[in-house]
Design an enzyme around this catalytic site. Structure first.
Site, PDB file in Angstrom:
ATOM      1  N   ASP A 131      67.073   7.912  13.112  1.00  0.00           N
ATOM      2  CA  ASP A 131      68.215   8.800  12.920  1.00  0.00           C
ATOM      3  C   ASP A 131      68.171   9.936  13.952  1.00  0.00           C
ATOM      4  N   CYS A 188      86.400 -11.467   3.308  1.00  0.00           N
ATOM      5  CA  CYS A 188      86.379 -10.256   2.473  1.00  0.00           C
ATOM      6  C   CYS A 188      86.879  -9.048   3.267  1.00  0.00           C
ATOM      7  N   CYS A 191      86.218  -3.328   1.461  1.00  0.00           N
ATOM      8  CA  CYS A 191      85.895  -1.941   1.805  1.00  0.00           C
ATOM      9  C   CYS A 191      87.101  -1.208   2.410  1.00  0.00           C
ATOM     10  N   CYS A 195      88.295   3.064   0.786  1.00  0.00           N
ATOM     11  CA  CYS A 195      87.971   4.384   1.330  1.00  0.00           C
ATOM     12  C   CYS A 195      88.986   5.413   0.836  1.00  0.00           C
ATOM     13  N   CYS A 237      78.921   9.912   1.009  1.00  0.00           N
ATOM     14  CA  CYS A 237      79.933   9.139   0.291  1.00  0.00           C
ATOM     15  C   CYS A 237      79.505   7.676   0.315  1.00  0.00           C
TER      16      CYS A 237
HETATM   17  C1  B12 Z   1      77.099   9.631  13.564  1.00  0.00           C
HETATM   18  C2  B12 Z   1      76.607   8.963  12.313  1.00  0.00           C
HETATM   19  C3  B12 Z   1      77.429   8.978  11.194  1.00  0.00           C
HETATM   20  C4  B12 Z   1      78.847   9.509  11.259  1.00  0.00           C
HETATM   21  C5  B12 Z   1      79.753   8.440  11.892  1.00  0.00           C
HETATM   22  C6  B12 Z   1      79.537   7.035  11.312  1.00  0.00           C
HETATM   23  C7  B12 Z   1      79.849   5.934  12.292  1.00  0.00           C
HETATM   24  N1  B12 Z   1      80.331   4.830  11.769  1.00  0.00           N
HETATM   25  O1  B12 Z   1      79.627   6.038  13.475  1.00  0.00           O
HETATM   26  C8  B12 Z   1      79.122   9.843   9.773  1.00  0.00           C
HETATM   27  C9  B12 Z   1      78.697  11.274   9.488  1.00  0.00           C
HETATM   28  C10 B12 Z   1      80.545   9.643   9.302  1.00  0.00           C
HETATM   29  C11 B12 Z   1      78.128   8.879   9.103  1.00  0.00           C
HETATM   30  C12 B12 Z   1      78.293   8.403   7.824  1.00  0.00           C
HETATM   31  C13 B12 Z   1      77.400   7.529   7.222  1.00  0.00           C
HETATM   32  N2  B12 Z   1      76.191   7.169   7.689  1.00  0.00           N
HETATM   33 CO1  B12 Z   1      75.582   7.602   9.465  1.00  0.00          CO
HETATM   34  N3  B12 Z   1      74.877   7.815  11.183  1.00  0.00           N
HETATM   35  C14 B12 Z   1      75.351   8.330  12.272  1.00  0.00           C
HETATM   36  C15 B12 Z   1      74.360   8.195  13.427  1.00  0.00           C
HETATM   37  C16 B12 Z   1      73.654   9.542  13.645  1.00  0.00           C
HETATM   38  C17 B12 Z   1      74.976   7.688  14.721  1.00  0.00           C
HETATM   39  C18 B12 Z   1      75.948   6.514  14.526  1.00  0.00           C
HETATM   40  C19 B12 Z   1      76.612   6.096  15.802  1.00  0.00           C
HETATM   41  O2  B12 Z   1      76.078   6.264  16.881  1.00  0.00           O
HETATM   42  N4  B12 Z   1      77.799   5.553  15.696  1.00  0.00           N
HETATM   43  C20 B12 Z   1      78.503   5.113  16.888  1.00  0.00           C
HETATM   44  C21 B12 Z   1      79.517   4.064  16.587  1.00  0.00           C
HETATM   45  C22 B12 Z   1      80.016   3.511  17.908  1.00  0.00           C
HETATM   46  O3  B12 Z   1      78.860   3.047  15.882  1.00  0.00           O
HETATM   47  P1  B12 Z   1      79.458   2.280  14.639  1.00  0.00           P
HETATM   48  O4  B12 Z   1      80.479   3.039  13.898  1.00  0.00           O
HETATM   49  O5  B12 Z   1      78.267   1.806  13.890  1.00  0.00           O
HETATM   50  O6  B12 Z   1      80.219   1.135  15.445  1.00  0.00           O
HETATM   51  C23 B12 Z   1      79.766  -0.170  15.605  1.00  0.00           C
HETATM   52  C24 B12 Z   1      80.761  -1.142  14.980  1.00  0.00           C
HETATM   53  O7  B12 Z   1      82.061  -0.645  15.179  1.00  0.00           O
HETATM   54  C25 B12 Z   1      80.521  -2.399  15.823  1.00  0.00           C
HETATM   55  N5  B12 Z   1      81.748  -3.040  16.190  1.00  0.00           N
HETATM   56  C26 B12 Z   1      82.389  -2.984  17.366  1.00  0.00           C
HETATM   57  N6  B12 Z   1      83.504  -3.707  17.329  1.00  0.00           N
HETATM   58  C27 B12 Z   1      83.583  -4.241  16.078  1.00  0.00           C
HETATM   59  C28 B12 Z   1      84.523  -5.076  15.508  1.00  0.00           C
HETATM   60  C29 B12 Z   1      84.355  -5.493  14.174  1.00  0.00           C
HETATM   61  C30 B12 Z   1      85.368  -6.391  13.569  1.00  0.00           C
HETATM   62  C31 B12 Z   1      83.226  -5.034  13.419  1.00  0.00           C
HETATM   63  C32 B12 Z   1      83.049  -5.458  11.994  1.00  0.00           C
HETATM   64  C33 B12 Z   1      82.277  -4.173  14.026  1.00  0.00           C
HETATM   65  C34 B12 Z   1      82.473  -3.816  15.335  1.00  0.00           C
HETATM   66  O8  B12 Z   1      79.914  -1.969  17.062  1.00  0.00           O
HETATM   67  C35 B12 Z   1      79.799  -0.566  17.087  1.00  0.00           C
HETATM   68  C36 B12 Z   1      78.557  -0.150  17.845  1.00  0.00           C
HETATM   69  O9  B12 Z   1      78.684  -0.524  19.164  1.00  0.00           O
HETATM   70  C37 B12 Z   1      73.378   7.100  12.857  1.00  0.00           C
HETATM   71  C38 B12 Z   1      71.908   7.299  13.255  1.00  0.00           C
HETATM   72  C39 B12 Z   1      71.661   6.837  14.662  1.00  0.00           C
HETATM   73  N7  B12 Z   1      70.929   7.618  15.414  1.00  0.00           N
HETATM   74  O10 B12 Z   1      72.144   5.802  15.061  1.00  0.00           O
HETATM   75  C40 B12 Z   1      73.569   7.211  11.326  1.00  0.00           C
HETATM   76  C41 B12 Z   1      73.651   5.891  10.506  1.00  0.00           C
HETATM   77  C42 B12 Z   1      74.611   4.957  11.219  1.00  0.00           C
HETATM   78  N8  B12 Z   1      74.230   6.325   9.250  1.00  0.00           N
HETATM   79  C43 B12 Z   1      73.755   5.749   8.220  1.00  0.00           C
HETATM   80  C44 B12 Z   1      74.226   5.954   6.907  1.00  0.00           C
HETATM   81  C45 B12 Z   1      73.331   5.484   5.770  1.00  0.00           C
HETATM   82  C46 B12 Z   1      75.472   6.556   6.705  1.00  0.00           C
HETATM   83  C47 B12 Z   1      76.258   6.625   5.383  1.00  0.00           C
HETATM   84  C48 B12 Z   1      76.160   5.371   4.513  1.00  0.00           C
HETATM   85  C49 B12 Z   1      75.759   7.869   4.613  1.00  0.00           C
HETATM   86  C50 B12 Z   1      76.550   8.213   3.352  1.00  0.00           C
HETATM   87  N9  B12 Z   1      76.362   7.509   2.252  1.00  0.00           N
HETATM   88  O11 B12 Z   1      77.301   9.141   3.354  1.00  0.00           O
HETATM   89  C51 B12 Z   1      77.703   6.877   5.907  1.00  0.00           C
HETATM   90  C52 B12 Z   1      78.449   5.551   6.155  1.00  0.00           C
HETATM   91  C53 B12 Z   1      79.809   5.756   6.770  1.00  0.00           C
HETATM   92  C54 B12 Z   1      80.301   4.473   7.454  1.00  0.00           C
HETATM   93  N10 B12 Z   1      81.124   3.696   6.766  1.00  0.00           N
HETATM   94  O12 B12 Z   1      79.899   4.204   8.612  1.00  0.00           O
HETATM   95  C55 B12 Z   1      72.696   4.710   8.598  1.00  0.00           C
HETATM   96  C56 B12 Z   1      73.340   3.324   8.532  1.00  0.00           C
HETATM   97  C57 B12 Z   1      72.437   2.250   7.944  1.00  0.00           C
HETATM   98  C58 B12 Z   1      73.146   0.923   7.891  1.00  0.00           C
HETATM   99  N11 B12 Z   1      72.611   0.037   7.082  1.00  0.00           N
HETATM  100  O13 B12 Z   1      74.139   0.677   8.554  1.00  0.00           O
HETATM  101  C59 B12 Z   1      72.317   5.191  10.050  1.00  0.00           C
HETATM  102  C60 B12 Z   1      71.905   4.078  10.992  1.00  0.00           C
HETATM  103  C61 B12 Z   1      71.173   6.208   9.876  1.00  0.00           C
HETATM  104  C62 B12 Z   1      69.818   5.530   9.754  1.00  0.00           C
HETATM  105  N12 B12 Z   1      68.935   5.754  10.713  1.00  0.00           N
HETATM  106  O14 B12 Z   1      69.562   4.787   8.832  1.00  0.00           O
HETATM  107  N13 B12 Z   1      77.134   8.549   9.946  1.00  0.00           N
HETATM  108  S1  SF4 Z   2      81.463  -4.801   4.567  1.00  0.00           S
HETATM  109 FE1  SF4 Z   2      83.525  -4.796   3.679  1.00  0.00          FE
HETATM  110  S2  SF4 Z   2      84.423  -6.716   4.336  1.00  0.00           S
HETATM  111 FE2  SF4 Z   2      82.235  -6.911   4.670  1.00  0.00          FE
HETATM  112  S3  SF4 Z   2      81.473  -7.895   2.803  1.00  0.00           S
HETATM  113 FE3  SF4 Z   2      81.295  -5.670   2.500  1.00  0.00          FE
HETATM  114  S4  SF4 Z   2      83.216  -5.063   1.477  1.00  0.00           S
HETATM  115 FE4  SF4 Z   2      83.524  -7.117   2.333  1.00  0.00          FE
HETATM  116  S1  SF4 Z   3      81.757   6.843   3.689  1.00  0.00           S
HETATM  117 FE1  SF4 Z   3      83.448   7.248   2.249  1.00  0.00          FE
HETATM  118  S2  SF4 Z   3      84.977   8.359   3.431  1.00  0.00           S
HETATM  119 FE2  SF4 Z   3      83.535   7.433   4.922  1.00  0.00          FE
HETATM  120  S3  SF4 Z   3      84.436   5.453   5.460  1.00  0.00           S
HETATM  121 FE3  SF4 Z   3      83.094   5.037   3.711  1.00  0.00          FE
HETATM  122  S4  SF4 Z   3      84.415   5.267   1.893  1.00  0.00           S
HETATM  123 FE4  SF4 Z   3      85.487   6.208   3.614  1.00  0.00          FE
END
Ligand code: B12
Ligand code: SF4
Ligand code: SF4
Length: 370
Positions: A131, A188, A191, A195, A237
């Site tokens: 992280d 599926c 999700c 949200c 969340c």
């Molecule tokens: C910034 C950050 C956040 C931000 C932004 C989240 C985000 N999605 O980027 C915020 C504050 C919102 C957040 C929230 C959460 N986070 Co956070 N966060 C981070 C952090 C610090 C960086 C993430 C990052 O660089 N994102 C950059 C973007 C580009 O990545 P991405 O969204 O994952 O995008 C990928 C997908 O889009 C995929 N992709 C691309 N094209 C496509 C197309 C399709 C169809 C699909 C399906 C995917 C896909 O490729 C992308 C990467 O190249 C990491 C820790 C770390 N150092 O990595 C933790 C991390 C991602 N978070 C984590 C957690 C636990 C959470 C939460 C569950 C916490 C909570 N309960 O509140 C939520 C989940 C929200 C969500 N639905 O993502 C865990 C995730 C574990 C896991 N199993 O995935 C991490 C890895 C921390 C850790 N070390 O464990 N987080």
């Molecule tokens: S991440 Fe979303 S689409 Fe994928 S299995 Fe879970 S609820 Fe279904």
């Molecule tokens: S963590 Fe909560 S607010 Fe963020 S994408 Fe998931 S359901 Fe939406």
């Protein structure tokens, strides 16, 4: 130098509570670099820093260790029972996301440190990143073949779901890499509509400006349009993971620590009456912007406004904050007071702070009384 086998590394990791361990090549995460840059340009990263601060660096594992060859990536489950009995709090409870009920990052750190020690024992360099701003963890885990990207953007482990924290050991040891897994969501899409703020703007893409998990950590005013959606959350969340079918199959681990140390809920009134130091002592492992306890109070005021409670203690706490010296907290107290039907003192109309006066003018839907 002889290299420890993956099985040996997995054995050490498993003995320290790590559920899955795999290897990715230490090479540039080209598609993630593009994603970070593009999402930043579209504004989807809000004003988050983390891995967005320096995308070139956070997608280049070779910068972590001189001569880095491999990332050994670990996942640790954080799915736990809330406890029996669920820890009680006085007054309305604020909901805490599962990943911070305990300090799982610390426990993952201990496990990965043991893995790093094994590598060091064989004469290799090894550095932990969990992280951390320096590496995008999900992409490392994806490349190591630990799981697939769900439509909610979380990384899901086959047969186990997404309740995992992730971290890596960067090393100059050459280890056999895993293969990225293909999509496991299939048709599926549960999700996406789950949200509360519509933050999953397309499959796998989160708009942080709307994601509650970011908004509770962001500086400044909590956006008025998302305050009702916050509900009684105080930190994090879980909605987009709670609805996810693969997350139902993972067996919950027995509780490993005492009720007192586990924190599925916190008392909202308690947050509003505690001192800065007490709040930082209790919740310091959370990401609190600038280590300013006022942001916990801001979130607590919004959550309190959403309780719909007509309890005298709740109303007294909100009234006290209407006179708080911090204009940001006064403004959020005005919102909470309106939600709860607490009459505003007339003097607030002429409050010296423009944000408080604006809040006095704002139309607010009263919360349903419980
Ligand atoms: C910034 C950050 C956040 C931000 C932004 C989240 C985000 N999605 O980027 C915020 C504050 C919102 C957040 C929230 C959460 N986070 Co956070 N966060 C981070 C952090 C610090 C960086 C993430 C990052 O660089 N994102 C950059 C973007 C580009 O990545 P991405 O969204 O994952 O995008 C990928 C997908 O889009 C995929 N992709 C691309 N094209 C496509 C197309 C399709 C169809 C699909 C399906 C995917 C896909 O490729 C992308 C990467 O190249 C990491 C820790 C770390 N150092 O990595 C933790 C991390 C991602 N978070 C984590 C957690 C636990 C959470 C939460 C569950 C916490 C909570 N309960 O509140 C939520 C989940 C929200 C969500 N639905 O993502 C865990 C995730 C574990 C896991 N199993 O995935 C991490 C890895 C921390 C850790 N070390 O464990 N987080
Ligand atoms: S991440 Fe979303 S689409 Fe994928 S299995 Fe879970 S609820 Fe279904
Ligand atoms: S963590 Fe909560 S607010 Fe963020 S994408 Fe998931 S359901 Fe939406």
């Amino acid at each position: 130098m002889n290299v420890p086998s993956l099985a040996e590394l997995q054995e050490v990791a498993g003995a320290h509570g790590i559920d899955a361990l795999g290897v990715a090549r230490a090479e540039i995460f080209a598609s993630t670099l593009e994603d970070l840059v593009e999402r930043k340009e579209r504004g989807l990263s809000a004003d988050m820093q983390f891995t967005y601060r320096n995308p070139q660096r956070s997608t280049d594992p070779t910068k972590l260790v001189p001569g880095a060859q491999s990332l050994v990536v670990g996942a640790r489950s954080y799915l736990r029972d809330a406890g029996d009995p669920v820890p009680e709090v006085e007054g309305p409870a604020g909901a805490v996301a599962r990943y911070v009920w305990e300090d799982h990052y610390q426990q993952l750190r201990v496990g990965l440190e043991a893995v790093a020690d094994l590598l060091r024992g064989h004469g290799y360099r090894a550095r932990l990143v969990i992280d951390d701003n320096a590496l995008v963890d999900r992409e490392a885990a994806h490349r190591a073949g630990l799981g697939w990207y769900g439509k909610n953007a979380n990384l899901l482990l086959p047969g186990k779901g997404s309740w995992f924290v992730l971290g890596s050991v960067a090393t100059d040891a050459v280890l056999p890499p895993g293969q990225p897994l293909s999509d496991g969501c299939g048709t599926c899409e549960r999700c996406l509509p789950s949200c509360p703020t519509g933050a999953i703007v397309s499959p796998g893409v989160i708009d942080a400006r709307r994601c509650l998990a970011w908004l509770v950590q962001a500086k400044g005013t909590f956006p008025a349009e998302h305050r009702e959606a916050l509900g009684q959350r105080i930190y994090g969340c879980d909605d987009c993971q709670e609805v996810c079918p693969p997350n139902r199959v993972q067996a919950r681990r027995p509780v490993e620590i005492s009720n007192a140390a586990r924190r599925p809920f916190v008392g909202l009134l308690d947050i509003l009456s505690a001192t800065d130091q007490e709040l930082l002592d209790r919740y310091g492992v959370w990401y609190i912007p600038g280590r300013e306890a006022r942001y916990l109070r801001r979130n607590a005021l919004v959550a309190l406004g959403n309780t719909g409670s007509d309890d005298a203690l709740v109303r007294r706490a909100v009234k006290r904050y209407l006179g708080h010296s911090d204009p940001m907290l006064r403004a959020h107290a005005v919102w909470a007071a309106k939600r709860l039907g607490v009459v505003l003192p007339a003097a607030l109309q002429d409050d010296p702070a423009v944000e408080v006066r604006a809040e006095v003018q704002r139309a607010v839907t009263p919360a349903p009384v419980v």
